[in-house]
Design an enzyme around this catalytic site. Structure first.
Site, PDB file in Angstrom:
ATOM      1  N   HIS A 141       0.842  -1.203   0.000  1.00  0.00           N
ATOM      2  CA  HIS A 141       0.000   0.000   0.000  1.00  0.00           C
ATOM      3  C   HIS A 141       0.877   1.254   0.000  1.00  0.00           C
ATOM      4  CE1 HIS A 141      -3.151  -2.589   2.212  1.00  0.00           C
ATOM      5  NE2 HIS A 141      -3.628  -2.368   1.002  1.00  0.00           N
ATOM      6  N   LYS A 175     -14.435  -8.578   4.923  1.00  0.00           N
ATOM      7  CA  LYS A 175     -13.001  -8.793   5.136  1.00  0.00           C
ATOM      8  C   LYS A 175     -12.648  -8.985   6.614  1.00  0.00           C
ATOM      9  CE  LYS A 175     -11.178  -6.624   1.004  1.00  0.00           C
ATOM     10  NZ  LYS A 175     -10.158  -5.711   0.481  1.00  0.00           N
ATOM     11  N   ARG A 205      -1.430  -6.509  -8.098  1.00  0.00           N
ATOM     12  CA  ARG A 205      -0.371  -7.434  -7.693  1.00  0.00           C
ATOM     13  C   ARG A 205      -0.188  -8.543  -8.712  1.00  0.00           C
ATOM     14  NH1 ARG A 205      -3.293  -7.638  -2.170  1.00  0.00           N
ATOM     15  NH2 ARG A 205      -4.517  -9.024  -3.442  1.00  0.00           N
ATOM     16  N   SER A 263      -3.069  -7.802   2.675  1.00  0.00           N
ATOM     17  CA  SER A 263      -3.441  -7.583   4.084  1.00  0.00           C
ATOM     18  C   SER A 263      -4.034  -8.844   4.707  1.00  0.00           C
ATOM     19  CB  SER A 263      -4.442  -6.437   4.203  1.00  0.00           C
ATOM     20  OG  SER A 263      -3.859  -5.216   3.860  1.00  0.00           O
TER      21      SER A 263
END
Length: 168
Positions: free
Chosen positions: A19, A43, A93, A131
Protein backbone atom coordinates in the site's frame (compact mmCIF):
# COMPACT_ATOMS: atom_id res chain seq x y z
CA UNK A 1 -5.29 26.25 -12.77
CA UNK A 2 -7.19 23.25 -11.43
CA UNK A 3 -5.78 20.86 -8.87
CA UNK A 4 -5.49 17.24 -10.03
CA UNK A 5 -7.01 15.12 -7.27
CA UNK A 6 -6.73 11.34 -7.08
CA UNK A 7 -8.29 8.84 -4.71
CA UNK A 8 -6.61 5.65 -3.50
CA UNK A 9 -9.30 3.59 -1.73
CA UNK A 10 -8.89 0.57 0.53
CA UNK A 11 -9.59 -0.99 3.88
CA UNK A 12 -5.91 -0.83 4.92
CA UNK A 13 -6.39 -3.52 7.56
CA UNK A 14 -3.45 -3.36 8.00
CA UNK A 15 -1.65 -0.91 5.73
CA UNK A 16 1.20 -2.86 4.13
CA UNK A 17 4.45 -1.97 2.41
CA UNK A 18 2.60 -2.65 -0.85
CA UNK A 19 0.00 0.00 0.00
CA UNK A 20 2.78 2.41 0.95
CA UNK A 21 4.49 1.83 -2.41
CA UNK A 22 1.28 2.68 -4.30
CA UNK A 23 0.66 5.75 -2.11
CA UNK A 24 4.22 7.05 -2.70
CA UNK A 25 3.98 6.55 -6.44
CA UNK A 26 0.36 7.71 -6.70
CA UNK A 27 1.16 10.94 -4.86
CA UNK A 28 3.60 11.81 -7.67
CA UNK A 29 0.83 11.52 -10.30
CA UNK A 30 -1.60 14.01 -8.77
CA UNK A 31 -1.47 17.32 -6.93
CA UNK A 32 -3.52 15.91 -4.04
CA UNK A 33 -3.93 12.26 -3.13
CA UNK A 34 -6.90 11.31 -0.97
CA UNK A 35 -6.39 7.96 0.74
CA UNK A 36 -9.93 6.73 1.28
CA UNK A 37 -10.24 4.32 4.19
CA UNK A 38 -13.41 2.25 4.07
CA UNK A 39 -14.92 -0.73 5.82
CA UNK A 40 -15.66 -3.99 4.08
CA UNK A 41 -17.44 -6.22 6.59
CA UNK A 42 -16.72 -9.29 4.45
CA UNK A 43 -13.00 -8.79 5.14
CA UNK A 44 -13.39 -9.22 8.94
CA UNK A 45 -11.41 -6.15 10.01
CA UNK A 46 -8.82 -6.64 12.75
CA UNK A 47 -8.71 -2.90 13.48
CA UNK A 48 -11.54 -0.40 13.84
CA UNK A 49 -12.03 2.32 11.25
CA UNK A 50 -10.64 4.91 13.68
CA UNK A 51 -7.54 2.78 14.36
CA UNK A 52 -6.92 2.26 10.64
CA UNK A 53 -7.34 5.97 9.95
CA UNK A 54 -4.80 6.86 12.66
CA UNK A 55 -2.34 4.25 11.39
CA UNK A 56 -2.60 5.37 7.76
CA UNK A 57 -2.17 9.01 8.79
CA UNK A 58 0.93 8.14 10.78
CA UNK A 59 2.42 5.99 8.03
CA UNK A 60 1.95 8.56 5.23
CA UNK A 61 3.08 11.57 7.29
CA UNK A 62 6.66 11.47 6.00
CA UNK A 63 5.93 10.76 2.35
CA UNK A 64 5.59 14.38 1.36
CA UNK A 65 3.15 15.89 -1.06
CA UNK A 66 -0.46 16.76 -0.43
CA UNK A 67 -1.91 13.55 1.03
CA UNK A 68 -5.23 13.50 2.90
CA UNK A 69 -6.60 10.48 4.75
CA UNK A 70 -10.40 10.38 4.75
CA UNK A 71 -12.93 7.71 5.71
CA UNK A 72 -15.87 6.85 3.50
CA UNK A 73 -18.86 4.53 3.53
CA UNK A 74 -20.41 4.99 0.11
CA UNK A 75 -19.97 4.04 -3.51
CA UNK A 76 -16.41 4.75 -4.56
CA UNK A 77 -17.55 6.96 -7.42
CA UNK A 78 -19.73 9.04 -5.09
CA UNK A 79 -16.74 9.43 -2.75
CA UNK A 80 -14.48 10.42 -5.67
CA UNK A 81 -17.01 13.01 -6.82
CA UNK A 82 -17.38 14.40 -3.29
CA UNK A 83 -13.58 14.77 -3.03
CA UNK A 84 -13.35 16.42 -6.46
CA UNK A 85 -11.21 13.55 -7.79
CA UNK A 86 -10.89 12.76 -11.46
CA UNK A 87 -8.61 9.76 -10.94
CA UNK A 88 -8.97 6.53 -8.97
CA UNK A 89 -5.62 4.87 -8.26
CA UNK A 90 -5.62 1.11 -7.87
CA UNK A 91 -2.69 -1.18 -7.19
CA UNK A 92 -2.29 -4.47 -9.03
CA UNK A 93 -0.37 -7.43 -7.69
CA UNK A 94 -1.18 -10.21 -10.14
CA UNK A 95 -3.31 -11.26 -13.09
CA UNK A 96 -6.13 -12.32 -10.73
CA UNK A 97 -6.24 -8.74 -9.39
CA UNK A 98 -6.45 -7.39 -12.92
CA UNK A 99 -9.62 -9.31 -13.82
CA UNK A 100 -11.47 -8.04 -10.74
CA UNK A 101 -10.10 -4.49 -11.03
CA UNK A 102 -10.84 -4.34 -14.77
CA UNK A 103 -14.46 -5.30 -14.13
CA UNK A 104 -14.75 -2.75 -11.30
CA UNK A 105 -13.17 -0.02 -13.45
CA UNK A 106 -15.71 -0.75 -16.20
CA UNK A 107 -18.63 -0.54 -13.80
CA UNK A 108 -17.23 2.67 -12.26
CA UNK A 109 -16.85 4.17 -15.75
CA UNK A 110 -20.54 3.49 -16.35
CA UNK A 111 -21.46 5.15 -13.03
CA UNK A 112 -19.27 8.23 -13.54
CA UNK A 113 -17.43 8.66 -16.86
CA UNK A 114 -15.70 11.83 -15.58
CA UNK A 115 -13.43 9.74 -13.31
CA UNK A 116 -10.65 7.59 -14.77
CA UNK A 117 -9.08 4.55 -13.13
CA UNK A 118 -5.28 4.31 -13.20
CA UNK A 119 -3.60 1.00 -12.39
CA UNK A 120 -0.16 0.89 -10.80
CA UNK A 121 1.74 -2.37 -10.69
CA UNK A 122 3.12 -3.07 -7.26
CA UNK A 123 6.88 -3.18 -6.92
CA UNK A 124 8.03 -6.72 -7.81
CA UNK A 125 9.35 -7.35 -4.29
CA UNK A 126 5.99 -6.29 -2.81
CA UNK A 127 3.60 -8.04 -5.22
CA UNK A 128 2.74 -11.03 -3.03
CA UNK A 129 1.76 -8.89 -0.03
CA UNK A 130 -1.95 -8.93 0.85
CA UNK A 131 -3.44 -7.58 4.08
CA UNK A 132 -5.53 -10.74 4.46
CA UNK A 133 -2.42 -12.93 4.35
CA UNK A 134 -0.47 -10.64 6.68
CA UNK A 135 -3.29 -10.96 9.25
CA UNK A 136 -3.31 -14.74 8.86
CA UNK A 137 0.46 -15.00 9.31
CA UNK A 138 0.28 -12.79 12.41
CA UNK A 139 -2.58 -14.83 13.90
CA UNK A 140 -0.41 -17.95 13.67
CA UNK A 141 2.61 -16.25 15.19
CA UNK A 142 4.57 -15.85 11.98
CA UNK A 143 6.99 -13.03 11.28
CA UNK A 144 5.36 -10.16 9.37
CA UNK A 145 8.22 -7.66 9.45
CA UNK A 146 8.89 -8.07 5.72
CA UNK A 147 5.36 -6.96 4.87
CA UNK A 148 4.60 -3.99 7.15
CA UNK A 149 6.45 -1.15 8.87
CA UNK A 150 7.87 -1.74 12.36
CA UNK A 151 5.08 0.33 13.96
CA UNK A 152 2.35 -1.65 12.17
CA UNK A 153 4.10 -4.91 13.09
CA UNK A 154 4.00 -3.91 16.79
CA UNK A 155 0.31 -2.96 16.57
CA UNK A 156 -0.53 -6.26 14.93
CA UNK A 157 1.39 -8.32 17.49
CA UNK A 158 -0.37 -6.43 20.28
CA UNK A 159 -3.76 -7.03 18.65
CA UNK A 160 -3.10 -10.73 18.06
CA UNK A 161 -2.07 -11.07 21.72
CA UNK A 162 -5.34 -9.43 22.85
CA UNK A 163 -7.37 -11.64 20.50
CA UNK A 164 -5.51 -14.71 21.77
CA UNK A 165 -6.32 -13.85 25.38
CA UNK A 166 -10.01 -13.42 24.53
CA UNK A 167 -10.05 -16.84 22.86
CA UNK A 168 -8.53 -18.67 25.85
Amino acid sequence: MSVRIGVYPGTFDPITLGHMDIIRRGAKLVDRLVVGVTTNASKSPMFSLEERMATVRREVADIGGDIHVVSFDSLLMDFAEREGARVIIRGLRAVADFEYEYQMAGMNQQINPRVETVFLMADVALQPIASRLVKEIAMFGGEIGKFVTPAVRTEMIDRVTVIGRKGS
